[in-house]
Enzyme design. Structure first.
Site, mmCIF file in Angstrom:
data_model
loop_
_atom_site.group_PDB
_atom_site.id
_atom_site.type_symbol
_atom_site.label_atom_id
_atom_site.label_comp_id
_atom_site.label_asym_id
_atom_site.label_seq_id
_atom_site.Cartn_x
_atom_site.Cartn_y
_atom_site.Cartn_z
ATOM 1 N N GLU A 292 -52.730 34.189 21.177
ATOM 2 C CA GLU A 292 -51.913 35.569 20.732
ATOM 3 C C GLU A 292 -52.516 36.695 21.813
ATOM 4 O O GLU A 292 -53.367 36.463 22.285
ATOM 5 C CB GLU A 292 -52.000 35.855 19.422
ATOM 6 N N CYS B 264 -40.714 26.227 22.896
ATOM 7 C CA CYS B 264 -41.452 24.810 23.172
ATOM 8 C C CYS B 264 -40.755 23.778 23.410
ATOM 9 O O CYS B 264 -41.035 22.746 24.173
ATOM 10 C CB CYS B 264 -42.756 24.515 22.077
ATOM 11 N N GLU C 252 -48.279 23.934 21.927
ATOM 12 C CA GLU C 252 -47.645 22.998 22.723
ATOM 13 C C GLU C 252 -47.432 23.606 24.422
ATOM 14 O O GLU C 252 -47.590 22.708 25.119
ATOM 15 C CB GLU C 252 -46.116 22.959 22.366
ATOM 16 N N ALA D 105 -52.585 41.255 21.844
ATOM 17 C CA ALA D 105 -52.158 42.505 21.231
ATOM 18 C C ALA D 105 -50.592 43.125 21.289
ATOM 19 O O ALA D 105 -50.096 43.562 20.703
ATOM 20 C CB ALA D 105 -53.019 43.559 21.726
#
Ligand code: THU
Length: 296
Positions: A212, A256, A223, A214
């Site tokens: 992840e 994905c 994936e 900010a």
């Protein structure tokens, strides 16, 4: 497992990724619960000869040398030696240093040719042998030798690299590697860690986790991390992907599915979470998918 490379001689990236897979499976198969690290040097025959002479008083080159750091009590191996592993905790790496391995690249090539298999497989075999030494196995007494060989075979079978080449990576291995990858997730914003393990037709496995940011929209799913790693290392054919999370069945998101469809439209998708396990093909998950054929 963290592999700290020192590469003196040019090698194909596929050697390194199969060795990473083998190392991860070695810890898994031995039942080591904490993260470990090993330093691996790939060198020529002169260099390994020198080390063999200096540290072992053996005046010749060889295929692999192992120098364990952990002092295992007799008959105890890494899987039952957490107390001893903890002593070798490296604060910077946040992993236990198991020791050093040295592999001779000319020996890898010559032995691969002699046995009629790929250098990748030979590397994996030598690495697993060396890692078993670093995990407390030896082959001096007949009984110990049998135990060591059995562990080597178990690790190699788990990654589909059996001696006769007929083995296949088991779904259990792939799912376990996805769960391992989940531990490396960087997901402080969603608290939804995801791990993936992508199996290539050539036996390599690429792991990935969600990463992840900010700036939320920059997040990369597990994936896609695995798939992008694989493509950038030259993998072209894929047979299965395992995806792990905790709370709910981690079926791949739309993005994905689309990325998987680009490279592996028929791939098996296995999911595992705290509540169960399931499987579907990508065709089922992305019916009437838009793919490369549509833009030709
Ligand atoms: N996530 C994945 O890694 N894979 C998916 O297919 C679905 C979602 C991640 C992205 C984000 O870090 C977190 O899960 C919550 O959306």
């Amino acid at each position: 497992m963290i592999l700290l490379w020192q590469i003196d001689t040019e090698v194909a990236p596929s050697w390194l990724s199969l060795m990473q897979t083998a190392a991860d499976c070695a810890l898994l198969t031995e039942g080591v619960k904490r993260e470990c690290a090993v330093s691996i040097r790939l060198c020529d025959d002169d260099a390994i000869h020198e080390i063999n002479r200096e540290y072992r008083d053996v005046d010749r080159a060889t295929d692999v040398l192992s120098f364990p750091t952990v002092n295992y009590p007799a008959g105890v191996t890494a899987g039952q030696a957490d107390k001893y592993l903890r002593r070798e905790l490296d604060d910077e790496l946040n992993a236990c240093m198991l020791g050093d391995l040295i592999l001779s690249v000319p020996h890898v090539l010559a032995q691969a040719e002699e046995y009629g298999h790929s250098p990748e497989r030979e590397c994996a075999y030598l690495l697993v042998h060396g890692l078993c030494h670093l995990m407390g196995y030896d082959h001096i007494e007949e009984d110990d030798k049998r135990r060591m060989r059995a562990m080597e075979e178990k690790i190699l079978a788990a990654i589909g690299q059996t001696r006769d080449g007929e083995g296949a990576v088991t779904d259990e291995t792939l799912l376990a590697l996805a769960r391992e990858a989940m531990k490396r997730s960087y997901s402080p914003y969603s608290n939804y860690p995801v791990g993936a393990a992508l199996l290539c037709a050539d036996g390599r496995i690429f792991q990935g986790c969600n990463i992840e940011n900010a700036s939320f929209g920059l997040t990369n799913c597990a994936e896609r991390t695995a798939m992008f790693k694989a493509i950038s290392e030259g993998a072209t054919e894929f047979t299965a992907i395992a995806i792990a999370s905790r709370q709910s069945a981690p079926w791949p998101c739309g993005a994905c599915r689309q990325v998987l469809n680009e490279f592996a439209p028929g791939i098996r998708v296995l999911v595992t979470w705290d509540g169960g396990q399931d499987e579907m093909s990508l065709n089922e998950l992305l019916p009437h998918g838009f793919g490369p054929k549509d833009v030709q």
